[in-house]
Motif scaffolding. Structure first.
Motif, short mmCIF file in Angstrom:
data_model
loop_
_atom_site.label_atom_id
_atom_site.label_comp_id
_atom_site.label_asym_id
_atom_site.label_seq_id
_atom_site.Cartn_x
_atom_site.Cartn_y
_atom_site.Cartn_z
N LYS A 257 0.82 -1.21 0.00
CA LYS A 257 0.00 0.00 0.00
C LYS A 257 0.85 1.26 0.00
O LYS A 257 0.48 2.28 -0.57
CB LYS A 257 -0.92 -0.02 1.22
CG LYS A 257 -1.82 1.19 1.37
CD LYS A 257 -2.62 1.07 2.66
CE LYS A 257 -3.33 2.37 3.01
NZ LYS A 257 -3.97 2.28 4.33
N LEU A 258 2.03 1.20 0.65
CA LEU A 258 2.94 2.35 0.63
C LEU A 258 3.52 2.47 -0.77
O LEU A 258 4.01 1.50 -1.34
CB LEU A 258 4.06 2.17 1.66
CG LEU A 258 3.63 2.04 3.12
CD1 LEU A 258 4.86 1.95 4.02
CD2 LEU A 258 2.74 3.20 3.54
N TYR A 259 3.51 3.70 -1.32
CA TYR A 259 3.83 3.88 -2.73
C TYR A 259 5.34 4.04 -2.94
O TYR A 259 6.03 4.68 -2.17
CB TYR A 259 3.10 5.12 -3.29
CG TYR A 259 3.32 5.26 -4.76
CD1 TYR A 259 2.62 4.43 -5.65
CD2 TYR A 259 4.25 6.16 -5.27
CE1 TYR A 259 2.83 4.52 -7.00
CE2 TYR A 259 4.46 6.25 -6.63
CZ TYR A 259 3.76 5.43 -7.50
OH TYR A 259 3.98 5.51 -8.84
N GLY A 260 5.81 3.46 -4.04
CA GLY A 260 7.19 3.63 -4.46
C GLY A 260 7.89 2.29 -4.62
O GLY A 260 7.62 1.34 -3.89
N ARG A 261 8.82 2.23 -5.58
CA ARG A 261 9.57 0.99 -5.81
C ARG A 261 10.31 0.55 -4.56
O ARG A 261 10.44 -0.66 -4.28
CB ARG A 261 10.59 1.19 -6.93
CG ARG A 261 10.04 1.64 -8.25
CD ARG A 261 11.19 1.89 -9.22
NE ARG A 261 10.81 2.85 -10.25
CZ ARG A 261 11.67 3.36 -11.13
NH1 ARG A 261 12.93 2.99 -11.10
NH2 ARG A 261 11.25 4.24 -12.02
N HIS A 262 10.85 1.52 -3.82
CA HIS A 262 11.65 1.19 -2.63
C HIS A 262 10.83 0.47 -1.57
O HIS A 262 11.40 -0.23 -0.73
CB HIS A 262 12.27 2.47 -2.06
CG HIS A 262 11.28 3.53 -1.71
ND1 HIS A 262 10.52 4.20 -2.65
CD2 HIS A 262 10.91 4.06 -0.52
CE1 HIS A 262 9.74 5.08 -2.06
NE2 HIS A 262 9.95 5.01 -0.77
N GLN A 263 9.50 0.63 -1.61
CA GLN A 263 8.69 -0.03 -0.60
C GLN A 263 8.59 -1.54 -0.82
O GLN A 263 8.28 -2.28 0.12
CB GLN A 263 7.30 0.61 -0.52
CG GLN A 263 7.30 2.06 -0.07
CD GLN A 263 7.82 2.26 1.35
OE1 GLN A 263 8.19 1.31 2.03
NE2 GLN A 263 7.84 3.49 1.81
N PHE A 264 8.87 -2.01 -2.03
CA PHE A 264 8.93 -3.45 -2.24
C PHE A 264 10.10 -4.03 -1.45
O PHE A 264 9.99 -5.10 -0.84
CB PHE A 264 9.06 -3.77 -3.73
CG PHE A 264 7.77 -3.64 -4.49
CD1 PHE A 264 7.03 -4.76 -4.82
CD2 PHE A 264 7.29 -2.39 -4.88
CE1 PHE A 264 5.83 -4.65 -5.51
CE2 PHE A 264 6.11 -2.27 -5.58
CZ PHE A 264 5.36 -3.40 -5.89
N GLU A 265 11.23 -3.33 -1.45
CA GLU A 265 12.37 -3.81 -0.67
C GLU A 265 12.09 -3.71 0.82
O GLU A 265 12.42 -4.64 1.59
CB GLU A 265 13.64 -3.02 -1.00
CG GLU A 265 14.82 -3.49 -0.17
CD GLU A 265 16.13 -2.79 -0.52
OE1 GLU A 265 17.16 -3.18 0.05
OE2 GLU A 265 16.12 -1.88 -1.35
N ASN A 266 11.50 -2.60 1.26
CA ASN A 266 11.18 -2.47 2.68
C ASN A 266 10.21 -3.56 3.14
O ASN A 266 10.36 -4.12 4.23
CB ASN A 266 10.60 -1.09 2.98
CG ASN A 266 11.62 0.03 2.80
OD1 ASN A 266 12.82 -0.19 2.95
ND2 ASN A 266 11.14 1.22 2.47
N ALA A 267 9.23 -3.85 2.31
CA ALA A 267 8.30 -4.94 2.64
C ALA A 267 9.04 -6.27 2.71
O ALA A 267 8.79 -7.09 3.61
CB ALA A 267 7.18 -5.01 1.60
N GLY A 268 9.97 -6.50 1.79
CA GLY A 268 10.77 -7.71 1.83
C GLY A 268 11.60 -7.80 3.09
O GLY A 268 11.73 -8.89 3.69
N MET A 269 12.17 -6.67 3.52
CA MET A 269 12.93 -6.66 4.77
C MET A 269 12.05 -7.09 5.94
O MET A 269 12.46 -7.87 6.80
CB MET A 269 13.46 -5.25 5.03
CG MET A 269 14.56 -4.79 4.09
SD MET A 269 16.13 -5.61 4.40
CE MET A 269 16.56 -4.93 5.99
N ALA A 270 10.83 -6.58 5.97
CA ALA A 270 9.90 -6.92 7.06
C ALA A 270 9.57 -8.40 7.05
O ALA A 270 9.59 -9.06 8.10
CB ALA A 270 8.63 -6.08 6.93
N ILE A 271 9.27 -8.93 5.87
CA ILE A 271 8.93 -10.35 5.77
C ILE A 271 10.11 -11.20 6.20
O ILE A 271 9.97 -12.16 6.98
CB ILE A 271 8.50 -10.70 4.33
CG1 ILE A 271 7.21 -9.93 3.96
CG2 ILE A 271 8.27 -12.21 4.18
CD1 ILE A 271 6.90 -9.96 2.48
#
Length: 444
Positions: A257-271
């Motif tokens: 839901k958070l916008y931006g390509r970088h948020q895919f990496e941040n989401a991956g870090m969380a997972i």
């Protein structure tokens, strides 16, 4: 320094007294916080299982993703983050069934007063006192997990008194806070890697090679198993979805839901952190977390409110608290993606602190922004708007100066641009706090 909050609170007088005890210079050390925690009977030893997060960019977003995933799994989650945007309470989220809530004014005042009484007149920083108060609050309320964000650096940060987290996390590193952490990426990596604990697994974002080498050496010394992005796990965008994969399997998830390509990496870090930490969450919680996550002032669309109403219909108002060169690059990439979807002339409203690389931040927007409008920030070390406008012109972006946010947003909407503009307010989390307060849309 804390971002300003609106209205008097029961802890204002306490904070004023604490500022008088603040060392003349912020010398990072653990002696003061360790002394105070001992006087409080070591609340840091009575915390729920925790995940400790350091880094330059993406710490808060990674924490937000973890919280959303955990709460989707019906976990009670305490969260400690900084800085706050509008109110000090935002730093302390108390876990509850059905979702955590910011600590109440009176409860926070009581915790700060207890810390103040135990500290006496000994020198201490406000952040150290706030961290001690956080540990008190979190040690006294039951929760399944604590998400603990480093304030500054890592090795000598007040949060780094915790002894055995479930996992340590280091998000993307870049040059920031150089007056405290060092002038090179290797020096900064040394400070961040100071959170690694013996035999505790660590999740590491993509890093500059020199930074990763420092982290790897410290991990070897601590016998801390490393889980590095791109080597041990991946998080990529595929057909508009997030595909995460590690040794435990693949997750095909909705886009964050958070916008931006970088948020895919941040989401991956969380997972990765949650899986490495052994929390054994159902796949459905990861799916729900991607769509429920909320983290204000990170490519946040302000679709209503007092500032948003100053713009003409069809305009867009966005907010991002990014303030260093790498953060600016991530914002610029997100804006370029927006431009591909719906083309609009881009206007930036910018305020920055003199401790930041203003030119390095702004040059990311050369060729993207039609105009920069500079504004003051009501903080120490704020760059005067006229000086910031000069820096913008040096990186080939036309600039103009306004004295306040309202007039800046108003003039952005009245520029001779077609179609209606996309306006982004950026350059500082402190400015972001002023924006949310002025817009009437504070974090919840």
């Amino acid at each position: 320094m804390n971002a300003p909050h609106t209205g008097a609170t029961p802890f204002d007088a306490i904070l004023a007294r604490l500022l008088a005890l603040h060392p003349r210079r912020i010398d990072l050390k653990l002696d003061r916080i360790e002394r105070l925690l001992a006087a409080l009977d070591h609340p840091e030893r009575k915390l729920p299982p925790l995940i400790h997060v350091a880094g330059t960019n993406g710490k808060g977003s990674t924490v937000a993703f973890m919280r959303a995933i955990l709460e989707a799994a019906d976990k009670r989650v305490h969260v400690y983050t900084s800085p706050n945007l509008v109110r000090l309470n935002e730093r302390f989220r108390i876990g509850q069934s059905g979702g955590g809530k910011f600590v109440g004014d009176n409860e926070l005042a009581d915790a700060l007063a207890e810390c103040e009484a135990k500290n006496g007149d000994a020198p201490i920083t406000v952040f150290e006192m706030e961290t001690a108060a956080a540990f008190l609050l979190f040690s006294r309320a039951p929760a399944d997990v604590l998400l603990l964000e480093v304030g500054l650096g890592g090795r000598l940060d007040a949060t780094n008194v915790v002894e055995h987290p479930l996992a340590s996390v280091i998000t993307r590193l870049s040059l920031d806070h150089r007056e405290f952490l060092g002038e090179t990426i290797e020096q900064i990596a040394t400070e961040k890697a100071g959170i690694l604990k013996r035999s505790v697994p660590a999740v590491i974002a993509n890093q500059p090679r020199a930074a990763l080498a420092v982290i790897e050496r410290q991990a070897a010394r601590m016998k801390a198993p490393l889980h590095v992005a791109g080597e041990h796990w991946t998080a990529t965008e595929e057909r508009g979805r997030l595909v995460y994969q590690d040794a435990d399997g693949l997750l095909d998830l909705p886009a964050p839901k958070l916008y931006g390509r970088h948020q895919f990496e941040n989401a991956g870090m969380a997972i990765a952190a949650l899986r490495v930490g052994g929390l054994n969450l159902p796949a459905a919680s990861f799916e729900a977390g991607m769509t429920r996550v909320d983290w204000p002032a990170r490519m946040q669309r302000l679709s209503h409110g007092r500032l948003a109403s100053l713009l003409p219909p069809e305009s867009e108002l966005w907010l991002d608290g990014g303030h260093n060169a790498d953060g600016g690059r991530a914002i610029a990439d997100a804006l370029a993606d927006l431009e591909e979807r719906v083309s609009r002339p881009l206007v930036l409203v910018v305020g920055m602190l003199s401790t930041k690389d203003c030119a390095g931040f702004l040059k990311n927007f050369s060729g993207l922004a039609r105009r920069i409008i500079t504004v003051p920030i009501h903080q120490d070390k704020a760059v005067p708007p006229a000086a910031l406008a000069d820096i913008a012109r040096l990186v080939d972006i036309p600039a103009m100066v306004r004295d306040d946010l309202e007039s800046a947003v108003d003039v952005a909407g009245k520029l001779d641009l077609a179609p209606a503009p996309r306006v982004l307010i950026t350059g500082s989390l402190y400015l972001a706090g002023e924006v949310l307060a002025a817009n009437g849309t504070p974090p919840e």
